[in-house]
Design a protein around this motif. Sequence first.
Motif, mmCIF file in Angstrom:
data_model
loop_
_atom_site.group_PDB
_atom_site.id
_atom_site.type_symbol
_atom_site.label_atom_id
_atom_site.label_comp_id
_atom_site.label_asym_id
_atom_site.label_seq_id
_atom_site.Cartn_x
_atom_site.Cartn_y
_atom_site.Cartn_z
ATOM 1 N N THR A 22 78.847 12.595 -37.937
ATOM 2 C CA THR A 22 78.627 11.222 -38.403
ATOM 3 C C THR A 22 77.168 10.782 -38.299
ATOM 4 O O THR A 22 76.815 9.718 -38.799
ATOM 5 C CB THR A 22 79.477 10.236 -37.579
ATOM 6 N N GLU A 24 75.749 9.652 -35.746
ATOM 7 C CA GLU A 24 75.642 8.523 -34.828
ATOM 8 C C GLU A 24 74.780 8.940 -33.640
ATOM 9 O O GLU A 24 74.961 10.012 -33.071
ATOM 10 C CB GLU A 24 77.025 8.100 -34.341
ATOM 11 N N LYS A 34 66.525 6.605 -33.141
ATOM 12 C CA LYS A 34 67.687 6.771 -34.013
ATOM 13 C C LYS A 34 67.305 7.573 -35.254
ATOM 14 O O LYS A 34 67.984 8.522 -35.627
ATOM 15 C CB LYS A 34 68.248 5.413 -34.419
#
Length: 82
Positions: A22, A24, A34
């Motif tokens: 994903t 994430e 990130k």
Amino acid sequence: MIKNLICIQCPRGCHLEVDTETLEVKGNFCPRGKAYGQSEISAPKRTITSTVKVLHGDIRRCSVRTSGPVDKAKMFDVMKEI
């Protein structure tokens, strides 16, 4: 699958956990962490620095660096060209 990385985008060196399915990211303290975690899993890139021989000059070697990040898979191709 979770992959553990250490972010290199700032001096803090956050310990990231990135879900490879994903994308994430957990453990980052800034938005750069990130983005780094996601790009390192999907398409890792590196800036290459090296030296080259100078022919007919006052110095023997000169420092060189790529103008931007290069796909990690193409690093050896770039080094051959240098």
